[in-house]
Design a protein around this motif. Structure first.
Motif, PDB file in Angstrom:
ATOM      1  N   GLN A   1       0.831  -1.195   0.000  1.00  0.00           N
ATOM      2  CA  GLN A   1       0.000   0.000   0.000  1.00  0.00           C
ATOM      3  C   GLN A   1       0.871   1.254   0.000  1.00  0.00           C
ATOM      4  N   LEU A   2       0.498   2.208  -0.849  1.00  0.00           N
ATOM      5  CA  LEU A   2       1.225   3.468  -0.936  1.00  0.00           C
ATOM      6  C   LEU A   2       0.752   4.411   0.161  1.00  0.00           C
TER       7      LEU A   2
ATOM      8  N   GLN B   1       0.932   8.363   2.033  1.00  0.00           N
ATOM      9  CA  GLN B   1       0.794   9.711   1.477  1.00  0.00           C
ATOM     10  C   GLN B   1       2.108  10.250   0.930  1.00  0.00           C
TER      11      GLN B   1
ATOM     12  N   ARG C   1       2.654   8.679  -2.419  1.00  0.00           N
ATOM     13  CA  ARG C   1       1.727   9.254  -3.406  1.00  0.00           C
ATOM     14  C   ARG C   1       2.194  10.632  -3.865  1.00  0.00           C
ATOM     15  N   THR C   2       2.693  11.431  -2.934  1.00  0.00           N
ATOM     16  CA  THR C   2       3.193  12.765  -3.287  1.00  0.00           C
ATOM     17  C   THR C   2       4.401  12.652  -4.210  1.00  0.00           C
TER      18      THR C   2
ATOM     19  N   ASP D   1       3.216  11.474  -7.598  1.00  0.00           N
ATOM     20  CA  ASP D   1       2.543  12.547  -8.344  1.00  0.00           C
ATOM     21  C   ASP D   1       3.567  13.315  -9.182  1.00  0.00           C
TER      22      ASP D   1
ATOM     23  N   SER E   1       1.420  -1.867  -7.707  1.00  0.00           N
ATOM     24  CA  SER E   1       0.792  -0.762  -6.994  1.00  0.00           C
ATOM     25  C   SER E   1       1.315   0.576  -7.510  1.00  0.00           C
TER      26      SER E   1
ATOM     27  N   PHE F   1      -0.776   3.335  -9.815  1.00  0.00           N
ATOM     28  CA  PHE F   1      -0.894   4.739  -9.407  1.00  0.00           C
ATOM     29  C   PHE F   1      -0.468   5.655 -10.543  1.00  0.00           C
TER      30      PHE F   1
ATOM     31  N   ASN G   1      -2.737   8.273 -12.947  1.00  0.00           N
ATOM     32  CA  ASN G   1      -2.364   9.681 -13.039  1.00  0.00           C
ATOM     33  C   ASN G   1      -1.889  10.061 -14.436  1.00  0.00           C
TER      34      ASN G   1
END
Length: 178
Positions: free
Chosen positions: A82-83, A85, A88-89, A92, A133, A137, A141
């Motif tokens: 699981q990613l 935060q 994820r940043t 991105d 995963s 993501f 994106n």
């Protein structure tokens, strides 16, 4: 139950997902880094040096090649794909970079890794889930899935000598060349 400061420090090390991550890389920095990597050969990407050079240096107990200032490693909690935060940043920014025209011809290998905790089969499956995963993501994106090749490498390529070190629980991206 009351935790002492040393127990809390140990828990932080065991469960942290970003043990030694570099500060967040901006998409423009990522683009500049990878745009300069285009003619480096099949085994080059995030790290400077071919796989053979790195392996040769490791066998001779020489220091590994220095990174060129970019570490896009995505770390994970124990037994997790699981990613968080922070990941994820970071991803991105990586997705923004991959959508830049200067990197439009590049494809990437998304390599999942584990520490040595667990069986070989479990670690292989977990590393594949980690790579998938990250690829999912990036795809969500706006990165074309055909530009990403998620592969699981299990515990076979630790980043540090201690096979149980949390730093080994990661996904790394490198340029894919055929």
């Amino acid at each position: 139950m009351r935790w002492g400061s040393s127990a809390l420090a140990l828990a932080a090390v065991l469960f942290s997902t970003h043990i030694s991550a570099d500060p967040l890389q901006k998409s423009e920095d990522i683009v500049k880094f990878f745009a300069g990597q285009g003619n480096l050969g099949a085994s080059r990407g995030i790290c400077v040096g071919t796989e053979e050079e790195c392996k040769s240096k490791a066998e001779k107990n020489e220091a590994p090649p220095q990174k060129a200032g970019l570490d896009m490693m995505i770390n994970f909690a124990l037994d997790s794909a699981q990613l968080d935060q922070t990941a994820r940043t970071e991803l991105d920014e990586f997705a923004k970079a991959l959508k830049d025209n200067r990197l439009s011809t590049f494809s990437f290998v998304v390599e999942g890794h584990t520490d040595a905790t667990g069986t070989d089969r479990h670690n292989q499956d977990l590393s594949q889930r980690r790579a998938q995963s990250v690829a999912a993501f990036l795809t969500a994106n706006g990165v074309q899935p055909t530009r990403l090749e998620p592969i699981g490498l299990g515990k076979s390529h630790p980043r540090v000598a201690n096979p149980y070190d949390p730093v080994n629980r990661r996904v790394e991206m490198r340029i894919r060349t055929e």
